[in-house]
Structure formats: C-alpha cells, structure tokens
Design a protein around this motif. Structure first.
Motif, PDB file in Angstrom:
ATOM      1  N   LYS A 420       0.852  -0.959   0.119  1.00  0.00           N
ATOM      2  CA  LYS A 420      -0.137  -0.005  -0.030  1.00  0.00           C
ATOM      3  C   LYS A 420       0.972   1.210   0.092  1.00  0.00           C
ATOM      4  N   TYR A 421       0.430   2.407  -0.570  1.00  0.00           N
ATOM      5  CA  TYR A 421       0.916   3.460  -0.553  1.00  0.00           C
ATOM      6  C   TYR A 421       0.002   4.637  -0.284  1.00  0.00           C
ATOM      7  N   LEU A 422       0.581   5.670   0.569  1.00  0.00           N
ATOM      8  CA  LEU A 422      -0.221   6.965   0.908  1.00  0.00           C
ATOM      9  C   LEU A 422       0.366   7.955  -0.167  1.00  0.00           C
ATOM     10  N   ALA A 423      -0.489   8.825  -0.665  1.00  0.00           N
ATOM     11  CA  ALA A 423       0.028   9.882  -1.634  1.00  0.00           C
ATOM     12  C   ALA A 423      -0.411  11.123  -0.726  1.00  0.00           C
ATOM     13  N   ARG A 527       4.766   3.441   2.917  1.00  0.00           N
ATOM     14  CA  ARG A 527       5.258   4.415   1.664  1.00  0.00           C
ATOM     15  C   ARG A 527       4.504   5.441   1.519  1.00  0.00           C
ATOM     16  N   VAL A 528       5.364   6.713   1.280  1.00  0.00           N
ATOM     17  CA  VAL A 528       4.498   7.889   1.142  1.00  0.00           C
ATOM     18  C   VAL A 528       4.957   8.701  -0.171  1.00  0.00           C
ATOM     19  N   PHE A 529       4.107   8.703  -1.005  1.00  0.00           N
ATOM     20  CA  PHE A 529       4.529   9.488  -2.104  1.00  0.00           C
ATOM     21  C   PHE A 529       4.129  10.925  -2.049  1.00  0.00           C
ATOM     22  N   THR A 554       9.224  10.653  -4.611  1.00  0.00           N
ATOM     23  CA  THR A 554       8.758  11.646  -5.066  1.00  0.00           C
ATOM     24  C   THR A 554       8.794  10.890  -6.735  1.00  0.00           C
ATOM     25  N   LYS A 555       8.200  11.530  -7.815  1.00  0.00           N
ATOM     26  CA  LYS A 555       8.205  10.856  -8.917  1.00  0.00           C
ATOM     27  C   LYS A 555       9.820  10.959  -9.343  1.00  0.00           C
TER      28      LYS A 555
END
Length: 675
Positions: A420-423, A527-529, A554-555
């Motif tokens: 899972k990731y948080l944006a 995981r934080v985007f 980040t991207k």
C-alpha cells in the motif's frame, strides 16, 4: 497536475455596452476589444446581484436609479445629481450598518466570539478573577473591529491572563513526540479506517455521466475558440466548462489551446496532454468539435471586430443566461468568438440537468491522457505498489486498458499482496506560499523573498498588502462580504498572517503535514508519495517528513532520468504524473482544500473508486487550533484531536448546491445512487 497556480492578475478594462458593440458605435477609452462589465446593458448592480448579493444589487440600483432612464434632459440633471448624492449617503450608512450587524451576528456564532462576548459584555461587569483559570485569547478575536469601552477592555485583559503564544514556524516539541511515537509503534497495526472508506453508503454511488438523452448539436450558430489560463488543473476545468458553453450556444468548438504560463514556463498544448481524436469522437453525440477554424474565418481580426472575450469580461461563475444574452449575439454577428484566458467562468448552479451531466462526462470520460503519459504513469504506479497482482478501480481509466496491464506483475503469484502507499499532495510551491500571505517561520528572509515574488507575479495583491485602505468603495464592499464569511471581521485592511492561520486559510507546511500523518497513526514504514514540484525551502524543508517517514518518495526518485527525459521542461506534463500517482493511491491526503489538483483527484477517486478509495481532508481551521498548542499539548491528546478532526470530515455527502461537480461528483447529474 499539481502545478496549478492562483488566479492570474489582470488589468482593469473599460466598460462598453453590448448593443454598441453589435452596432459598431462603441468608443471605449482603452481597448475596443474587451467586454467590460457595462458593455452589457446592466450596470454594476446586476453584477453584484449575480455574485450572490441581491441586497447590495438592489441598494445599488436604488442609488443610481433605472439604468434605462432618459438622461438627456439638462434642466433636471442638477436636481437628479443632488438626489443621487443624498441617496448615496443614505445607502452607504445603511450598508455599513448592515455589515456591522452581520459581523456581530457571525462573531456571536463562533466559539471564540461567544467567549469574547462573555468576557466583554457580561451582565456581571466586575467579576472576581479566578487565579486558576488562564483562558487563551484566540488570534482571530484580536482583530475584531467592534469597539468596547476602556473599562470593559481592562476587565477582559485581567481575565485573559497571558496571551496564546503565536506561531513561529517551528514544531520541535511535537516533532520529537511524533518521532518517539513512530519509533515505538512501528510494529503496531495501523487503524483500519486509514486505508478504507468508513461509510457503506459510498458503495451505493455508481458512475453514470456517460448516459445521454439528447440529440447532437449541429453547431450552426458559429465557432468558439478558447485559450485556457492557469496550470494544467485550471485548464482541465476550463475545457469542460467551454464544452458546456458550446452546447448551450449551439456552437462548434475548436480544439482548445493553453495559454503559456509565466510561472510554470510550459508551452504544452492540449494535444500534448490529451488524446484529441478521443476527445472529438467521444463528445460527438453532444457537440461538434473541429481542429481548426474554416479558412474564411482564419483571416479575421477578432480583436478588431470585438470577438475577443477575456476573463475580465466574463464574471466568475457566470450563469447560462449571461452567455445567452451577451455572448450569443456576438457569435451570431461575427460567426466566431474567442474566449481568451478562460477559466472558472461558468456557474455550477443553476445549470440544466443535461448540461451538468455533460460537464461530468467531459471531465471523467472525454479527457484521456496521451499514450506517452499513460505508459509512464503506469510504470510509476507499479513501482509505488512494489508490484502487485491486482488493479485498483481507477487504473484502467487513468492509464487506459492497454497500459493498465503494465501495473500488474506477471511473475507475482495469486497470493502476492501489493504494498500500500499513501499519496500526499504537498501544495507548498512558492506561488502558493506567496499568494497565501501566510508566514511559515522563515524570518525576515522569507518575508523579503515572498514580498518580491508577489511584486512580480501578483502586483495587485502586493499593493493591497501595502495599504490600509482599498482604493475603491465598491471593491471594499465586495471584499468586506468575503471577509465577513472568512474572517468574521470588518476592517479596511488585509488580514494578518495570524488571522489567516487561525481561520485555517494557510496551506499546510511539510512539518504540519507530517504531524497530521503521525497523529492519524500511519506507520513509520508506510510508503509515502509526495506530489508537488519545487517545494518551497527544498530538501531542508522536507527534512521533517523524510526523518519520520524514511520511505518517502517523489516521482523523481521512482522514475529514472531516461524515463523523465520526455517530460523535461514540461511542468504540466510532469504534473499529470502526480495526478495519476495520487488518484491511484490506496489513500490520498489533502493539505490544501483550495488546491485544484486535490479537488480533481478527490472527485476522480469518488467517481471511479467504487467506495473503496479513502481521501483524508483535514479541517484546517480546527487543525490550526490544535497546532497552536504546540508548547503545551500532550501527544496522546494531540492524536485524539487529529483523528477526531479527520473522522468528522469523512462523510458521504451529496454535492452541496453551488459546489464543484469535479470535486463532489455524488449528485444525480454525475452518479447514480442504487439505494
């Protein structure tokens, strides 16, 4: 799509009536091509009424009389002038009295206001002070314009004790608590509500904007051209708005153009971001769209014939009647109208059902990204999920069915579970920081830098910050109404940074964002985007986030230089990658509710998320009140208050009247409720 910017500054224009423009007799003082507010037959009273205040509009008309009256009689002109002067004086007094009353009423409804009123106007004028109590004075009450007597102020001062410590831009104590809590709880299970929608009602809403019940327009009334301003997000909104205007006026739409931004310096056009053929074909049952004007119209000087309509000429969120009454005659006369700098110039209500549905159909179905963006977006999402064996509900619509398969890991077995990731959309670029007028703890260097930026990019805003009074009474009236709603005050000056922060009108800084995430219970391993380009303050400002959440990316971290090369110097296209990553995330956190990217992402997740894609929307006003207790609040209390704050915003609501369908698509025009 995180690179939107606030509304551009525009110069004032002269006023020309539409009848004069059509007859060719107009002689404006400045530019003959711009439709000023009084180019149309109505005076400013109608404009004020259309912006939401019938009371002010009626007062204006009462002062100035009937706009269609005959003014050619020189005998009565002097008498009329004296009567108008008297009416103006009476009207000013009435308006000031009305604003003071509304100010008092709104203040009394606020928690801080009620406390202030109790302190200042208590029936017991000389209460005994309680040494154990030490109530804080909220910054929002320090600016109240209501004057009290010296004795009442003296009593209130005794009761207040020490004033609340003002924000200084640092949260060292709370950040230390957060680091300790995350270190201790890194193996704890996160609260379930972080990764799912809390309401079963969300499952009942299904997309249905693709349903049509009308015949296509032939577009015979003429051609509409549009050059959309702002960042990619404002431009997306402008495109869907102009599609509705074209249907309304039975006009043929020329494929939109994008205005070059002096802030983002990106020359990307519509065809660089969206699939033109799909746009034309998908909307063909609704409107006629062509790629270029007919040759016989390409040589026309649109500025000379009065067919160039700027964003100043059309009021913000104009109603359909405005276009029928004032734009349609131009279209029929000249066969072409060019909306230059078009943006949020179409109201959300009242709008006929099918036109509102067309708006949703354009946003959620007609605007597909070009293959280059879809492919890179799919690679980005796959790496953020650390490979997986499933697709999220939004994936096929974001990157297309072809590239959605790129997200899947063919080697992963059926038992493999994607990470899972948080944006987090951290809207903290310099343009937003400068435009907000807030202070973020950078001292004199920050103030000087942001002031210089405002001077260059937002000159009108910069001038307002230098003066204590506005230059025009009508502007004062309009801004006073906004201040009543936003600040609960009446004053002829710009609000202070303390006022703005107390009212929750400042974007969250990286430090505030990470405190919110930690308070909500997101694990240190999450995981934080982070979406956003050129965060103000750079890596130093992001240090709080990266130290507490080391899996922050980040991207630019996820994609290689080779993969990013096609998007170099194209900030709008890079912003689309942020949009895709945020919309496809397992959870999405907003830090500025006024951001267009956050609004569009939130709406996209609602429309295609099948009730399974949660969005975190903090109440910034309440969150600001929590943060101002940085020096005294305990971590457990902080956690409880932050979680309560966010929990109270997680409601499955039908779109409120007048609000954006792009952000709130749960309405009968966009989605169907199966309950």
């Amino acid at each position: 799509m995180s690179q939107e910017r606030p509304a551009e500054e525009k110069p004032e224009t002269c006023d020309v009536r539409v009848q004069d423009r059509i007859q060719g007799t107009a002689t404006p003082v400045q530019s003959p091509t711009r439709l000023g507010p009084t180019r149309f037959s109505e005076l400013a009273g109608e404009k004020l009424r259309d912006t939401g205040s019938d009371f002010i509009g009626s007062i204006w008309c009462w002062i100035n009389g009937d706009p269609n009256r005959n003014l050619k009689n020189p005998v009565k002109r002097g008498k009329r002038k004296r009567i108008r002067t008297a009416k103006t004086a009476v009207g000013v007094i009435a308006l000031v009295g009305f604003f003071i009353f509304v100010n008092w009423f709104m203040l009394s409804q606020l928690h801080e206001g009620r406390a202030w009123l109790r302190r200042g106007f208590s029936k017991n004028r000389n209460p005994k002070p309680n040494p154990k109590s030490n109530p804080d004075l909220s910054p929002s009450t320090k600016r109240v314009s209501v004057k009290v007597s010296a004795s009442v102020q003296h009593v209130a001062k005794k009761k207040m004790g020490k004033p609340k410590k003002q924000y200084n831009g640092t949260y060292g104590r709370l950040l230390a608590y957060a680091a300790h809590a995350l270190a201790e709880g890194q193996n704890k299970i996160e609260p379930k509500e972080l990764w799912r929608e809390p309401k079963d009602q969300a499952l009942a809403w299904k997309p249905c904007a693709d349903q049509r019940s009308w015949k296509p327009n032939d577009g015979k009334n003429g051609y509409i051209m549009v050059t959309a301003n702002g960042g990619i997000n404002q431009q997306r909104v402008a495109v869907c708005n102009i599609v509705v205007v074209a249907r309304l006026l039975n006009a043929t739409l020329v494929v939109p153009k994008f205005m070059f931004s002096d802030v983002w310096t990106d020359s990307s056009q519509f065809e660089d971001i969206y699939q033109v053929e799909h746009f034309i074909k998908y909307l063909s049952p609704d409107i006629r769209i062509v790629k270029n004007l007919p040759k016989e119209l390409q040589s026309l000087d649109l500025e000379a014939i009065g067919s160039l309509v700027t964003d100043i000429d059309v009021m913000k969120e104009a109603k359909p009647g405005f276009y029928m009454k004032h734009i349609l005659p131009l279209l029929l006369k000249n066969r072409v109208v060019h909306f230059f700098g078009f943006g949020n110039r179409l109201a959300f209500d009242p709008i006929p059902f099918q036109l509102q549905r067309l708006r949703c159909r354009c946003n959620f179905h007609a605007l597909n990204f070009v293959p280059k963006i879809q492919e890179t977006g799919a690679i980005l999402v796959r790496r953020l999920r650390d490979s997986g064996s499933h697709l999220a509900p939004v994936d096929p619509y974001l990157v297309g069915p072809k590239y959605a398969s790129f997200i899947l890991d063919k080697k992963a077995g059926p038992l493999h579970k994607a990470s899972k990731y948080l944006a987090v959309h951290l809207r903290f670029e310099i343009d937003m920081v400068a435009h907000s007028l807030c202070y973020f703890g950078g001292g004199d260097a920050e103030k000087t830098e942001l002031s210089a930026y405002r001077e260059k990019h937002f000159p009108t805003l910069a001038n307002l910050t230098k003066t204590k009074k506005f230059v025009h009474f009508l502007l004062l009236l309009a801004l006073t109404i906004a201040s009543l709603v936003s600040y609960g005050m009446i004053f002829c000056r710009m609000p202070s940074p303390e006022d703005l922060r107390t009212e929750g009108l400042c974007p969250l800084s990286p430090e505030e964002a990470v405190l919110m995430l930690a308070g909500l219970g997101f694990n240190r391993k999450t995981r934080v985007f982070v979406a956003g380009a050129n965060i103000y303050g750079g890596a130093k400002r992001l240090a709080a986030l990266t130290s507490l959440y080391p899996n922050l990316v980040t991207k630019e971290n996820v994609l290689s230089e080779t993969e990013l090369e096609p998007f170099k110097n194209h900030s709008s296209q890079l912003a689309v990658l942020d949009f895709i990553a945020c919309a496809a995330s397992d959870a999405f956190a907003m830090t500025d509710s006024g951001s267009q990217l956050s609004s569009l992402v939130s709406g996209y997740r609602i429309y295609y998320g099948a009730g399974k894609m949660p969005t975190i929307r903090p109440n910034k006003r309440r969150f600001s009140d929590i943060l101002l207790k940085n020096n005294t609040i305990e971590w457990k209390v902080f956690e409880q208050r932050v979680r309560k704050n966010v929990r109270q915003t997680k409601h499955v609501l039908v779109r409120p009247t007048g609000r954006s369908v792009y952000r709130y698509p749960r309405c009968k025009e966009c989605m169907c409720n199966e309950d």
